[in-house]
Scaffold this motif. Structure first.
Motif, mmCIF file in Angstrom:
data_model
loop_
_atom_site.group_PDB
_atom_site.id
_atom_site.type_symbol
_atom_site.label_atom_id
_atom_site.label_comp_id
_atom_site.label_asym_id
_atom_site.label_seq_id
_atom_site.Cartn_x
_atom_site.Cartn_y
_atom_site.Cartn_z
ATOM 1 N N ILE A 197 -1.131 -12.077 -1.886
ATOM 2 C CA ILE A 197 -1.092 -10.695 -1.031
ATOM 3 C C ILE A 197 0.770 -11.145 -0.261
ATOM 4 C CG2 ILE A 197 -1.439 -10.040 1.129
ATOM 5 C CD1 ILE A 197 -4.255 -10.065 0.845
ATOM 6 N N THR A 248 3.826 -9.742 -2.752
ATOM 7 C CA THR A 248 3.604 -7.907 -3.233
ATOM 8 C C THR A 248 2.471 -7.565 -2.451
ATOM 9 O OG1 THR A 248 4.445 -6.256 -4.839
ATOM 10 C CG2 THR A 248 2.104 -8.151 -5.384
ATOM 11 N N GLY A 249 3.203 -5.711 -2.143
ATOM 12 C CA GLY A 249 2.305 -5.204 -1.546
ATOM 13 C C GLY A 249 2.152 -3.963 -2.786
ATOM 14 N N LEU A 250 1.124 -3.092 -1.690
ATOM 15 C CA LEU A 250 0.914 -1.367 -2.160
ATOM 16 C C LEU A 250 1.918 -1.080 -1.767
ATOM 17 C CD1 LEU A 250 -3.188 -1.155 -2.196
ATOM 18 C CD2 LEU A 250 -1.394 -1.573 -4.153
ATOM 19 N N GLU A 251 2.052 0.551 -2.070
ATOM 20 C CA GLU A 251 3.368 1.262 -1.984
ATOM 21 C C GLU A 251 2.756 2.491 -1.240
ATOM 22 O OE1 GLU A 251 5.884 2.888 -4.691
ATOM 23 O OE2 GLU A 251 7.327 2.529 -3.228
ATOM 24 N N GLY A 252 3.340 3.285 -0.274
ATOM 25 C CA GLY A 252 2.735 4.333 -0.095
ATOM 26 C C GLY A 252 1.791 4.902 -0.717
ATOM 27 N N GLY A 253 2.838 5.271 -1.758
ATOM 28 C CA GLY A 253 1.774 6.677 -2.988
ATOM 29 C C GLY A 253 0.118 5.631 -3.453
ATOM 30 N N GLN A 296 -1.255 3.348 -2.230
ATOM 31 C CA GLN A 296 -2.125 3.675 -0.951
ATOM 32 C C GLN A 296 -3.142 4.928 -1.181
ATOM 33 O OE1 GLN A 296 -0.311 2.484 2.228
ATOM 34 N NE2 GLN A 296 -0.452 0.392 2.490
ATOM 35 N N PHE A 297 -2.349 5.697 -1.168
ATOM 36 C CA PHE A 297 -2.793 7.473 -1.062
ATOM 37 C C PHE A 297 -4.044 7.250 -2.377
ATOM 38 C CE2 PHE A 297 -2.936 11.629 -2.509
ATOM 39 C CZ PHE A 297 -4.002 12.330 -1.304
ATOM 40 N N PHE A 342 -6.933 5.409 -2.090
ATOM 41 C CA PHE A 342 -8.065 5.806 -1.030
ATOM 42 C C PHE A 342 -8.894 6.689 -1.869
ATOM 43 C CE2 PHE A 342 -4.336 5.265 2.679
ATOM 44 C CZ PHE A 342 -4.970 3.627 2.699
#
Lengths: 204, 101
Positions: free
Chosen positions: B35, B38-43, B45-46, B49
């Motif tokens: 973790i 790197t991470g998740l970008e907003g797009g 994530q959506f 979800f």
């Protein structure tokens, strides 16, 4: 405003390393997985919640509004990012000279993203979802808001956002979902028809 | 939907939730290393979800249908999730849209 923002940032980020328990909680709260997954779980619970048909239908509309809200607020932050770029606090030369440990504090808690800092995307999404949960169920909503606050605070704590980034991001998230909820009430009976269609295939 | 008694359902749900969180954050040094890289970008994530919400709903309905496949369905001609308290998802769909004899 810039100075207030940076001073507040310095105070919050200065808490890193003071307590290993707080650091651990922030590392869980700051990442891209824990809070978003918890908030999605709230939506799943909300979908099935409701003491009667009317209440369940309202909760399901809130879930739909929350998902639409996340999509829209994502788009809004992307558009703002195109027109306005603000570098992350740990990339600011002024802050690094004031706080020499800043870069190492970031790498202790989180990775260092390099996209625009303003507005904060994760708090925007978290508050958009929490607002939808709050409108469906007040008690769960308060818990959801607490999680949204946790990710917002943790982002500043970790040094990847200024306080103003998360405040504006959160406000955008709340305003977007609230606007969609109000719009949904104006668009009646169409949202009810969508739920009714889902009821026919036993999904709502 | 998977169990007939509420306490058992809630216990099972709690074990599943805590187990999956424990597995995700506790396994493979994820919280300390993966973790942090790197991470998740907003797009993204959506997308995840929406996908996870849909998959959670569908997998619960399918699992409960498998679990109660031999149960005789209650004869209710209603719509919506409430029907699933007396029938499995597949029974309900078959009852509503299957061939009438």
């Amino acid at each position: 405003m810039g100075n207030v923002d940076e001073t507040l940032f310095s105070h919050i980020n200065g808490l890193v390393g003071k307590s290993s328990l707080v650091d651990s909680i922030m590392r869980i709260g700051v990442n891209d997985y824990f809070v978003p997954v918890c908030l999605v779980l709230f939506l799943v619970f909300l979908w099935f919640w409701g003491r009667d048909q009317l209440e369940r239908e309202w909760c399901q509309k809130c879930v739909i509004c929350g998902l639409i809200g996340v999509g829209i607020v994502n788009g809004i932050t992307k558009v703002i990012n195109i027109f306005y770029f603000r570098s992350r606090p740990f990339q600011s030369e002024a802050l690094i000279s004031d706080i020499p440990l800043l870069k190492s504090r970031v790498s202790d808690i989180f990775y260092g993203p390099t996209d625009s800092s303003f507005p904060a995307n994760a708090p925007a999404i978290a508050f958009a979802l929490a607002t939808a949960v709050f409108w469906g169920n007040k008690r769960w909503g308060l818990l959801a808001y607490l999680l949204a606050l946790l990710i917002s605070f943790a982002r500043v704590f970790a040094g990847v956002h200024y306080p103003s980034d998360v405040v504006v991001g959160g406000a955008l998230g709340i305003a977007t979902t609230y606007a969609i909820l109000k719009l949904m009430q104006l668009l009646e009976p169409y949202p009810s028809k969508v739920i009714s269609l889902l009821r026919k295939i036993f999904l709502a | 939907m998977l169990f007939r008694t509420k306490p058992l359902s809630y216990t099972f749900a709690a074990v599943c939730l805590l187990g999956s969180f424990g597995w995700f954050f506790g396994w493979d040094d994820r919280l300390d290393e993966k973790i942090m890289m790197t991470g998740l970008e907003g797009g993204q994530q959506f997308f995840y979800f929406a996908l996870s919400f849909f998959l959670a709903l569908v997998s619960t309905l399918l699992l409960s249908s498998l679990r109660w496949r031999r149960l005789p369905p209650e004869d209710k001609d209603e719509e919506g999730l409430k029907v699933l308290s007396g029938k499995t998802y597949l029974q309900a769909m078959r009852g509503k849209y299957g061939k009438r004899r």
